[in-house]
Motif scaffolding. Structure first.
Motif, PDB file in Angstrom:
ATOM      1  N   GLU A   8      37.156  47.365  31.603  1.00 53.07           N
ATOM      2  CA  GLU A   8      36.277  46.238  31.279  1.00 53.07           C
ATOM      3  C   GLU A   8      36.856  44.915  31.763  1.00 53.07           C
ATOM      4  O   GLU A   8      36.179  44.105  32.383  1.00 53.07           O
ATOM      5  CB  GLU A   8      36.046  46.226  29.757  1.00 53.07           C
ATOM      6  CG  GLU A   8      35.060  45.176  29.276  1.00 53.07           C
ATOM      7  CD  GLU A   8      35.688  43.811  29.075  1.00 53.07           C
ATOM      8  OE1 GLU A   8      34.999  42.806  29.336  1.00 53.07           O
ATOM      9  OE2 GLU A   8      36.870  43.731  28.694  1.00 53.07           O
ATOM     10  N   MET A   9      38.135  44.699  31.492  1.00 56.32           N
ATOM     11  CA  MET A   9      38.781  43.436  31.873  1.00 56.32           C
ATOM     12  C   MET A   9      38.836  43.280  33.399  1.00 56.32           C
ATOM     13  O   MET A   9      38.572  42.202  33.927  1.00 56.32           O
ATOM     14  CB  MET A   9      40.203  43.408  31.286  1.00 56.32           C
ATOM     15  CG  MET A   9      40.960  42.119  31.523  1.00 56.32           C
ATOM     16  SD  MET A   9      42.089  42.130  32.936  1.00 56.32           S
ATOM     17  CE  MET A   9      43.189  43.451  32.556  1.00 56.32           C
ATOM     18  N   THR A  10      39.153  44.350  34.104  1.00 55.56           N
ATOM     19  CA  THR A  10      39.226  44.288  35.568  1.00 55.56           C
ATOM     20  C   THR A  10      37.864  43.934  36.158  1.00 55.56           C
ATOM     21  O   THR A  10      37.759  43.062  37.022  1.00 55.56           O
ATOM     22  CB  THR A  10      39.749  45.619  36.133  1.00 55.56           C
ATOM     23  OG1 THR A  10      41.054  45.865  35.596  1.00 55.56           O
ATOM     24  CG2 THR A  10      39.827  45.596  37.648  1.00 55.56           C
ATOM     25  N   GLU A  11      36.822  44.595  35.692  1.00 58.27           N
ATOM     26  CA  GLU A  11      35.483  44.310  36.211  1.00 58.27           C
ATOM     27  C   GLU A  11      35.047  42.879  35.872  1.00 58.27           C
ATOM     28  O   GLU A  11      34.485  42.178  36.712  1.00 58.27           O
ATOM     29  CB  GLU A  11      34.490  45.331  35.660  1.00 58.27           C
ATOM     30  CG  GLU A  11      34.706  46.716  36.234  1.00 58.27           C
ATOM     31  CD  GLU A  11      33.864  47.788  35.567  1.00 58.27           C
ATOM     32  OE1 GLU A  11      32.977  47.442  34.748  1.00 58.27           O
ATOM     33  OE2 GLU A  11      34.103  48.972  35.853  1.00 58.27           O
ATOM     34  N   ARG A  12      35.307  42.447  34.650  1.00 57.09           N
ATOM     35  CA  ARG A  12      34.878  41.115  34.206  1.00 57.09           C
ATOM     36  C   ARG A  12      35.574  40.007  35.005  1.00 57.09           C
ATOM     37  O   ARG A  12      34.935  39.080  35.497  1.00 57.09           O
ATOM     38  CB  ARG A  12      35.167  40.961  32.717  1.00 57.09           C
ATOM     39  CG  ARG A  12      34.713  39.645  32.138  1.00 57.09           C
ATOM     40  CD  ARG A  12      34.699  39.650  30.604  1.00 57.09           C
ATOM     41  NE  ARG A  12      35.700  40.473  29.978  1.00 57.09           N
ATOM     42  CZ  ARG A  12      36.860  40.026  29.497  1.00 57.09           C
ATOM     43  NH1 ARG A  12      37.162  38.750  29.605  1.00 57.09           N
ATOM     44  NH2 ARG A  12      37.709  40.836  28.918  1.00 57.09           N
ATOM     45  N   PHE A  13      36.892  40.097  35.147  1.00 60.55           N
ATOM     46  CA  PHE A  13      37.620  39.030  35.843  1.00 60.55           C
ATOM     47  C   PHE A  13      37.468  39.122  37.364  1.00 60.55           C
ATOM     48  O   PHE A  13      37.586  38.107  38.053  1.00 60.55           O
ATOM     49  CB  PHE A  13      39.084  38.997  35.424  1.00 60.55           C
ATOM     50  CG  PHE A  13      39.296  38.340  34.088  1.00 60.55           C
ATOM     51  CD1 PHE A  13      39.001  36.990  33.895  1.00 60.55           C
ATOM     52  CD2 PHE A  13      39.780  39.066  33.017  1.00 60.55           C
ATOM     53  CE1 PHE A  13      39.188  36.385  32.657  1.00 60.55           C
ATOM     54  CE2 PHE A  13      39.967  38.466  31.776  1.00 60.55           C
ATOM     55  CZ  PHE A  13      39.670  37.130  31.592  1.00 60.55           C
ATOM     56  N   ALA A  14      37.196  40.300  37.899  1.00 62.57           N
ATOM     57  CA  ALA A  14      36.934  40.408  39.343  1.00 62.57           C
ATOM     58  C   ALA A  14      35.685  39.599  39.697  1.00 62.57           C
ATOM     59  O   ALA A  14      35.619  38.991  40.766  1.00 62.57           O
ATOM     60  CB  ALA A  14      36.773  41.862  39.747  1.00 62.57           C
ATOM     61  N   GLN A  15      34.721  39.571  38.787  1.00 64.00           N
ATOM     62  CA  GLN A  15      33.500  38.787  39.015  1.00 64.00           C
ATOM     63  C   GLN A  15      33.786  37.287  39.017  1.00 64.00           C
ATOM     64  O   GLN A  15      32.982  36.503  39.514  1.00 64.00           O
ATOM     65  CB  GLN A  15      32.457  39.113  37.946  1.00 64.00           C
ATOM     66  CG  GLN A  15      31.934  40.518  38.047  1.00 64.00           C
ATOM     67  CD  GLN A  15      31.048  40.894  36.867  1.00 64.00           C
ATOM     68  OE1 GLN A  15      30.782  40.097  35.970  1.00 64.00           O
ATOM     69  NE2 GLN A  15      30.583  42.137  36.867  1.00 64.00           N
ATOM     70  N   GLN A  16      34.933  36.888  38.478  1.00 66.75           N
ATOM     71  CA  GLN A  16      35.322  35.474  38.451  1.00 66.75           C
ATOM     72  C   GLN A  16      36.305  35.141  39.573  1.00 66.75           C
ATOM     73  O   GLN A  16      36.903  34.066  39.585  1.00 66.75           O
ATOM     74  CB  GLN A  16      35.936  35.134  37.091  1.00 66.75           C
ATOM     75  CG  GLN A  16      34.953  35.277  35.952  1.00 66.75           C
ATOM     76  CD  GLN A  16      35.598  34.956  34.615  1.00 66.75           C
ATOM     77  OE1 GLN A  16      36.378  34.013  34.503  1.00 66.75           O
ATOM     78  NE2 GLN A  16      35.277  35.744  33.602  1.00 66.75           N
TER      79      GLN A  16
END
Length: 188
Positions: free
Chosen positions: A78-86
């Motif tokens: 979840e964290m990897t996907e969320r911050f990759a979008q940023q």
């Protein structure tokens, strides 16, 4: 006399069998039954990040088969996907094989652990660089066997770096759930 020799052989075979069992149990305990939640010193010698400096970068250090992974996998995905979008860039290190990696880690480029980090205390753990290429954080995801957005050490660091603030948590004593890292052979 013949019966005495036979009894001696039976006793010797039985002793060898017992010795083999004791050795197997000792080996198993040393390999698989050990405290994973242990004190560790993370001392992040500054090394260049996996990618060219220009964005916040996160290196997931992972060891397949580690019992400590279970409580971190959903969060890491979840964290990897969320911050990759940023705009945060991610890589992975530790064991090279793709088996038993969280889905998000399977898609990340592999970055071999720098020789300067040969004393890395274990996995799962993380290293984070700021957009300027300076090492900002080395350590575990959290202080326990599981991690969430609320218990993560990683979230506040990434948010601070994305906001342009400096972070320097590259040397810390911690108690965390960690497994030894077994580097795979090249090409695996």
């Amino acid at each position: 006399m013949h019966k005495v020799h036979r009894n001696v052989w039976v006793v010797l075979l039985l002793a060898c069998w017992v010795a083999g069992l004791v050795w197997a149990l000792t080996w198993y305990e040393s390999r698989y039954i050990k405290p994973f939640e242990r004190p560790a010193l993370f001392d992040g010698v500054s090394v260049a990040p996996p990618f060219e400096a220009a964005a916040v970068q996160v290196l997931h250090v992972w060891q397949a088969g580690c019992p400590c992974n279970g409580g971190h996998q959903a969060y890491v995905n979840e964290m990897t996907e969320r911050f990759a979008q940023q705009g945060v860039l991610f890589a992975r290190s530790g064991q090279r094989g793709l088996d038993a990696l969280p889905q998000a880690l399977r898609q990340l480029p592999y970055w071999p652990m720098p020789t300067a980090w040969s004393a890395w205390p274990g996995a799962p753990a993380v290293a984070i660089w700021g957009a300027d290429g300076r090492l900002a954080y080395v350590g575990p995801y959290s202080d326990g066997a599981s991690c969430s957005e609320d218990s993560s050490f990683v979230e506040p660091v990434i948010r601070a770096l994305l906001a342009g603030r400096q972070v320097d948590i590259t040397r810390q004593d911690t108690v965390s759930c960690l497994c030894d890292i077994e580097q795979s052979e090249p090409g695996e």
